[in-house]
Motif scaffolding. Structure first.
Motif, PDB file in Angstrom:
ATOM      1  N   LEU A  50       0.848  -1.228   0.007  1.00  0.00           N
ATOM      2  CA  LEU A  50      -0.125   0.072  -0.141  1.00  0.00           C
ATOM      3  C   LEU A  50       0.945   1.288   0.228  1.00  0.00           C
ATOM      4  CD1 LEU A  50      -2.846   1.215   0.070  1.00  0.00           C
ATOM      5  CD2 LEU A  50      -2.731   0.773   2.403  1.00  0.00           C
ATOM      6  N   HIS A  76      -5.580  -2.034  -1.123  1.00  0.00           N
ATOM      7  CA  HIS A  76      -6.659  -1.764  -0.180  1.00  0.00           C
ATOM      8  C   HIS A  76      -7.586  -2.771   0.197  1.00  0.00           C
ATOM      9  CE1 HIS A  76      -5.705   2.825  -0.324  1.00  0.00           C
ATOM     10  NE2 HIS A  76      -6.071   2.627   0.904  1.00  0.00           N
ATOM     11  N   VAL A  95     -10.330   0.876   6.118  1.00  0.00           N
ATOM     12  CA  VAL A  95      -9.362   0.827   4.943  1.00  0.00           C
ATOM     13  C   VAL A  95     -10.192   0.949   3.552  1.00  0.00           C
ATOM     14  CG1 VAL A  95      -7.956  -0.952   3.664  1.00  0.00           C
ATOM     15  CG2 VAL A  95      -7.852  -0.873   6.205  1.00  0.00           C
ATOM     16  N   ARG A  98     -10.853   4.572   3.155  1.00  0.00           N
ATOM     17  CA  ARG A  98      -9.592   5.475   2.643  1.00  0.00           C
ATOM     18  C   ARG A  98      -9.377   5.229   1.251  1.00  0.00           C
ATOM     19  NH1 ARG A  98      -5.878   4.203   7.888  1.00  0.00           N
ATOM     20  NH2 ARG A  98      -6.621   5.997   9.330  1.00  0.00           N
ATOM     21  N   ALA A  99      -9.721   4.025   0.638  1.00  0.00           N
ATOM     22  CA  ALA A  99      -9.474   3.680  -0.688  1.00  0.00           C
ATOM     23  C   ALA A  99     -10.447   4.780  -1.424  1.00  0.00           C
ATOM     24  CB  ALA A  99      -9.644   2.217  -1.042  1.00  0.00           C
ATOM     25  N   THR A 127     -14.268   0.280  -5.526  1.00  0.00           N
ATOM     26  CA  THR A 127     -14.149   0.566  -4.217  1.00  0.00           C
ATOM     27  C   THR A 127     -15.815   1.017  -3.490  1.00  0.00           C
ATOM     28  OG1 THR A 127     -13.510   3.081  -4.398  1.00  0.00           O
ATOM     29  CG2 THR A 127     -11.891   1.414  -3.876  1.00  0.00           C
TER      30      THR A 127
END
Length: 163
Positions: A50, A76, A95, A98-99, A127
């Protein structure tokens, strides 16, 4: 095959420059460690992958923006899957958020090349689906609700008008 954290560093080339092959190596090591149920090593490997992906996004090689964004998304998603496997769906939600947020931000960043912005939009669908699946499997989560709303507002402009 047992690996140690030191093995991850041993595979690092002399140059500290991020590259897709370096990301692939880190990801392969992490996947192998997870398969061997070495979750500490897998976690370290996914986090390393990452970090490499983030550095690649900062300065993607010419013509490879889509590949760099794919690396970011895969990093991610794998990290989130590991967090779920470790019994921590809240960490996984963070996580995934955030992606999604990173892709939304990249897609509207006028200082970025159009190819990167367009690729960020395409990968944002991945995502988004991951966030919806997380809700389906683990129930509603306030971070996910906010990430989806914030991304929508950023991409479509905050407006009080109803459609």
């Amino acid at each position: 095959m047992r690996q140690h954290i030191a093995d991850f560093a041993a595979d690092k080339p002399a140059s500290d420059a991020p590259s897709l092959p370096l990301w692939e190596t880190a990801m392969r090591q992490a996947v192998n460690a997870e398969r061997d149920r070495q979750t500490t090593l897998a976690l370290a490997g996914y986090e390393r992958a990452l970090a490499i992906a983030h550095r690649l996004i900062a300065a993607p090689p010419a013509g490879r923006a889509d590949d760099c964004l794919a690396a970011l998304v895969v990093s991610h998603l794998n990290l989130a899957d590991l967090r779920v496997a470790q019994g921590d769906p809240n960490a996984a939600a963070l996580v995934l958020c955030r992606a999604h947020e990173a892709l939304a931000a990249l897609s509207i960043d006028a200082a970025r090349p159009a190819s990167l912005r367009h690729a960020a939009l395409r990968h944002g669908r991945e995502t988004y689906v991951a966030l919806i699946r997380h809700i389906a499997w683990h129930g509603p989560h306030p971070l996910i609700t906010r990430a989806i709303a914030d991304a929508d507002a950023a991409l479509h402009g905050a407006s009080s008008a109803r459609h």
